[in-house]
Scaffold this motif. Structure first.
Motif, PDB file in Angstrom:
ATOM      1  N   GLY A 385       9.127  13.794  -1.449  1.00 24.73           N
ATOM      2  CA  GLY A 385       9.729  13.727  -0.121  1.00 24.73           C
ATOM      3  C   GLY A 385       8.764  13.318   0.968  1.00 24.73           C
ATOM      4  N   ASN A 386       7.594  12.790   0.589  1.00 21.16           N
ATOM      5  CA  ASN A 386       6.587  12.368   1.560  1.00 21.16           C
ATOM      6  C   ASN A 386       6.776  10.879   1.845  1.00 21.16           C
ATOM      7  N   THR A 387       7.674  10.566   2.744  1.00 24.07           N
ATOM      8  CA  THR A 387       8.021   9.172   3.026  1.00 24.07           C
ATOM      9  C   THR A 387       6.850   8.382   3.589  1.00 24.07           C
ATOM     10  N   GLY A 388       6.075   8.977   4.468  1.00 23.10           N
ATOM     11  CA  GLY A 388       4.935   8.286   5.073  1.00 23.10           C
ATOM     12  C   GLY A 388       3.924   7.854   4.034  1.00 23.10           C
ATOM     13  N   ARG A 389       3.580   8.772   3.122  1.00 21.98           N
ATOM     14  CA  ARG A 389       2.620   8.437   2.065  1.00 21.98           C
ATOM     15  C   ARG A 389       3.189   7.352   1.135  1.00 21.98           C
ATOM     16  N   ALA A 390       4.476   7.463   0.831  1.00 20.34           N
ATOM     17  CA  ALA A 390       5.116   6.475  -0.036  1.00 20.34           C
ATOM     18  C   ALA A 390       5.071   5.082   0.591  1.00 20.34           C
ATOM     19  N   ASN A 391       5.369   5.020   1.887  1.00 20.97           N
ATOM     20  CA  ASN A 391       5.352   3.718   2.569  1.00 20.97           C
ATOM     21  C   ASN A 391       3.948   3.132   2.639  1.00 20.97           C
ATOM     22  N   THR A 392       2.947   3.990   2.854  1.00 19.03           N
ATOM     23  CA  THR A 392       1.561   3.521   2.963  1.00 19.03           C
ATOM     24  C   THR A 392       1.082   2.912   1.650  1.00 19.03           C
ATOM     25  N   PHE A 393       1.226   3.671   0.565  1.00 17.63           N
ATOM     26  CA  PHE A 393       0.756   3.169  -0.717  1.00 17.63           C
ATOM     27  C   PHE A 393       1.676   2.077  -1.265  1.00 17.63           C
ATOM     28  N   GLY A 394       2.962   2.167  -0.909  1.00 14.41           N
ATOM     29  CA  GLY A 394       3.879   1.091  -1.281  1.00 14.41           C
ATOM     30  C   GLY A 394       3.502  -0.211  -0.607  1.00 14.41           C
ATOM     31  N   GLY A 395       3.068  -0.114   0.652  1.00 14.47           N
ATOM     32  CA  GLY A 395       2.596  -1.306   1.356  1.00 14.47           C
ATOM     33  C   GLY A 395       1.385  -1.928   0.682  1.00 14.47           C
ATOM     34  N   GLY A 396       0.510  -1.056   0.162  1.00 14.34           N
ATOM     35  CA  GLY A 396      -0.645  -1.567  -0.591  1.00 14.34           C
ATOM     36  C   GLY A 396      -0.210  -2.293  -1.846  1.00 14.34           C
ATOM     37  N   ALA A 397       0.811  -1.761  -2.531  1.00 14.58           N
ATOM     38  CA  ALA A 397       1.337  -2.416  -3.731  1.00 14.58           C
ATOM     39  C   ALA A 397       1.955  -3.772  -3.387  1.00 14.58           C
ATOM     40  N   VAL A 398       2.642  -3.833  -2.232  1.00 15.41           N
ATOM     41  CA  VAL A 398       3.208  -5.108  -1.771  1.00 15.41           C
ATOM     42  C   VAL A 398       2.106  -6.135  -1.555  1.00 15.41           C
ATOM     43  N   ALA A 399       0.996  -5.714  -0.957  1.00 14.59           N
ATOM     44  CA  ALA A 399      -0.136  -6.609  -0.735  1.00 14.59           C
ATOM     45  C   ALA A 399      -0.686  -7.131  -2.062  1.00 14.59           C
ATOM     46  N   MET A 400      -0.717  -6.275  -3.085  1.00  8.74           N
ATOM     47  CA  MET A 400      -1.196  -6.690  -4.401  1.00  8.74           C
ATOM     48  C   MET A 400      -0.263  -7.737  -5.023  1.00  8.74           C
ATOM     49  N   ILE A 401       1.047  -7.567  -4.786  1.00 10.39           N
ATOM     50  CA  ILE A 401       2.010  -8.545  -5.293  1.00 10.39           C
ATOM     51  C   ILE A 401       1.755  -9.910  -4.662  1.00 10.39           C
ATOM     52  N   PHE A 402       1.543  -9.921  -3.350  1.00 18.29           N
ATOM     53  CA  PHE A 402       1.239 -11.176  -2.655  1.00 18.29           C
ATOM     54  C   PHE A 402      -0.039 -11.797  -3.205  1.00 18.29           C
ATOM     55  N   LEU A 403      -1.066 -10.971  -3.389  1.00 19.61           N
ATOM     56  CA  LEU A 403      -2.354 -11.472  -3.870  1.00 19.61           C
ATOM     57  C   LEU A 403      -2.234 -12.002  -5.294  1.00 19.61           C
ATOM     58  N   PHE A 404      -1.435 -11.342  -6.119  1.00 24.49           N
ATOM     59  CA  PHE A 404      -1.263 -11.805  -7.494  1.00 24.49           C
ATOM     60  C   PHE A 404      -0.609 -13.181  -7.532  1.00 24.49           C
TER      61      PHE A 404
END
Length: 568
Positions: A385-404
């Motif tokens: 239920g920690n939405t802020g943490r999920a969005n933060t690390f999810g954003g990092g995963a999105v950046a990795m997708i772009f970089l890949f």
């Protein structure tokens, strides 16, 4: 040149302008290939489409509920069966009847398949249409890279093919944005939402079919077919400016003609089965080359591009993006993917094929491990239920997708398509490149069926499997794949003449054969012409061979003859 139509652009353009014209047509075919690949992603989400095909229905939120995943995957993957069969046919047809006729045939067949898809009324109709469309695409994929490499200079061959694959990803991006725009028409419930994007591919195919007749045939195929005057003329237009005679065209023509003579010393017919097994190919080692291109294309899929494409919407949602935001972020990813392919245009002929694959595998492997880890942290945060943490690390995963996707576009996208078109003997070059398309079809079809199952069972851990595959490719390329960069197509027979499978043995053997076969390497600039510069008369050829030991024996016998003559 009376045998070539007066309307042919070869009479109008020279050198780089002619090369640009040829590669523009090749790029049009590759654009269609990219568009056709990207199109089904949006079609599969159209309400009218998936309800008509009978593999899903919409829920109360309008999201598709898949009821028959096998049918859904089958409609998509049968296309790759078509490309596999079409590539084998196109390779045979291209070696027998020429590159231009094969491109026209592939375009016409693909138009027929696209028309059937546009008009599809049920899943049986669509499956048949997808198979036919894939057949046409397979023909084009087997022959277009060959035509492009056989007309380009060895010093810039990679650059021109890389430009073509920029258009490939541009085609994927165009397909995405057309479907994104269509999705708003009548709230996305009209048949237009999926029929128009399918029909749109007919436009570049008709244009390709109409104009390809006005472009020159491959000079290498012309020489192989015994049409030497035409071959020499096309090469002269491709390499000389018409004002200063440099001898480059003539040197390259002699290389090609000598290679044809050398390959015909092995009179055994090389059908597809013989090529796969390497049967009766002698020092040409076609079996080894076939295995290399098949596995290079399979690994292109297993290093993660198919998985990232499928899993990226999930990662975007984990990052807290809304449905509409996911749509344009995915579109933005396609744009950056397209722009990243320009890196390959400027680096491929500078650092070579092998180093391009090396740095791509290293970056992609690291990025996929990070994307998997960040996705897991985000998923755990959502569960807690920690939405802020999920969005933060999810954003990092999105950046990795772009970089890949950017790294893939700059490296592994182009090389597995260029390499098969470079390394095969002229006698079977189109059929050899067809084996590369077979590998791509196997890799793509395999993963199309497996990816949903893998992600359902392993979730983000599937990305770790793809990351490991990137690691595997580094020693694979280092040990087994000789460098083709800055080498003429005629030098490839020398490069693969070693009986050993190891790259270092191939390079050692290649250096010896270059010294012993100067008749095959004139265009590479080694300055040992077989044409008298004053009379233009071709000097008698020595006994060319791809066997180092045989050449050494012949050399020893020649020395013995000189000694005997001296004593007499």
């Amino acid at each position: 040149m009376e045998k070539i139509s007066r309307l042919n652009v070869v009479h109008r353009f020279r050198k780089r302008n002619l090369l640009i014209a040829i590669n523009s047509v090749a790029a049009l075919s590759i654009f269609f290939f990219g568009y056709d690949q990207g199109m089904m992603a949006g079609v599969n989400t159209a309400v009218e489409y998936y309800t008509r095909m009978g593999f899903a229905h919409p829920d109360e939120k309008g999201e598709p509920v898949i009821t028959d995943s096998l049918l859904q995957g089958g409609i998509v993957s049968v296309y790759y069966l078509g490309t596999l069969i079409g590539a084998l046919f196109g390779g045979w047809f291209g070696d027998k009847y020429g590159r231009i006729k094969t491109i026209a045939l592939g375009a016409a067949w693909a138009v027929f398949g696209a028309t059937l898809q546009t008009a599809a009324m049920n899943h049986s109709w669509m499956i048949c249409a997808r198979l036919i469309n894939g057949f046409g695409t397979g023909i084009l994929n087997a022959i277009v890279p060959v035509w492009a490499t056989e007309t380009a200079e060895h010093t810039s061959r990679g650059q021109f093919v890389a430009i073509e694959f920029t258009l490939n990803i541009f085609g994927v991006a165009v397909a995405y944005w057309i479907e994104y725009g269509c999705s708003f028409y009548q709230n996305g419930e009209s048949a237009f939402v999926w029929r128009f994007p399918i029909a749109f591919q007919i436009v570049p195919l008709l244009f390709l079919f109409s104009i390809v007749w006005f472009f020159p045939e491959s000079p290498r195929w012309l020489c192989k077919a015994g049409r030497e005057d035409e071959s020499r003329y096309v090469l002269e237009r491709l390499r000389e400016d018409g004002q200063t005679v440099t001898g480059k065209a003539e040197a390259e023509f002699q290389d090609v003609r000598n290679t044809v003579e050398l390959e015909r010393k092995n009179p055994k017919s090389q059908n597809y089965l013989y090529m796969l097994l390497g049967y009766q190919s002698g020092k040409l080692h076609t079996g080894r080359r076939v295995q290399l291109v098949i596995w290079l294309q399979i690994m292109q899929e297993w290093i993660g591009i198919a998985g990232v494409t499928i899993y990226s919407p999930t990662i975007f949602r984990i990052a807290g993006l809304t449905k509409d935001t996911v749509g344009w972020v995915a579109g933005l990813n396609q744009i950056t993917y397209t722009l990243s392919t320009l890196v390959c245009v400027f680096t491929l002929d500078r650092i070579g094929r092998r180093w391009t694959l090396y740095w791509g595998s290293v970056v992609q492997g690291i990025v996929l491990f990070l994307a998997g880890g960040l996705s897991r942290v985000s998923i755990d945060a959502v569960d807690a239920g920690n939405t802020g943490r999920a969005n933060t690390f999810g954003g990092g995963a999105v950046a990795m997708i772009f970089l890949f996707t950017m790294t893939f576009g700059a490296t592994w996208l182009t090389v597995p398509w260029l390499y098969p078109a470079e390394i095969f003997p002229l006698e079977v070059r189109a059929r050899g490149n067809a084996w590369g398309v077979v590998g791509w079809s196997i890799g793509n079809g395999w993963l199309t069926l497996l990816c949903p199952i893998m992600f359902e069972a392993l979730n983000e851990k599937t990305l770790y499997i793809f990351a490991a595959c990137n690691v595997i490719t580094i020693p694979m390329v280092y040990c087994l794949y000789p460098e083709s960069n800055q080498r003429t197509l005629e030098e490839m027979n020398l490069l693969f003449a070693a009986d050993s499978i190891w790259n270092w043995d191939a390079e050692k053997n290649y250096k010896l054969l270059v010294q012993q076969n100067p008749e095959l390497v004139q265009a590479a600039g080694r300055g040992q012409s077989v044409v008298d510069p004053e009379t233009g008369i071709r000097e008698p050829l020595r006994n060319m061979s791809l066997d180092v030991s045989r050449m050494k024996t012949a050399g020893s016998e020649s020395e013995d003859e000189k000694v005997a003559t001296k004593h007499v």
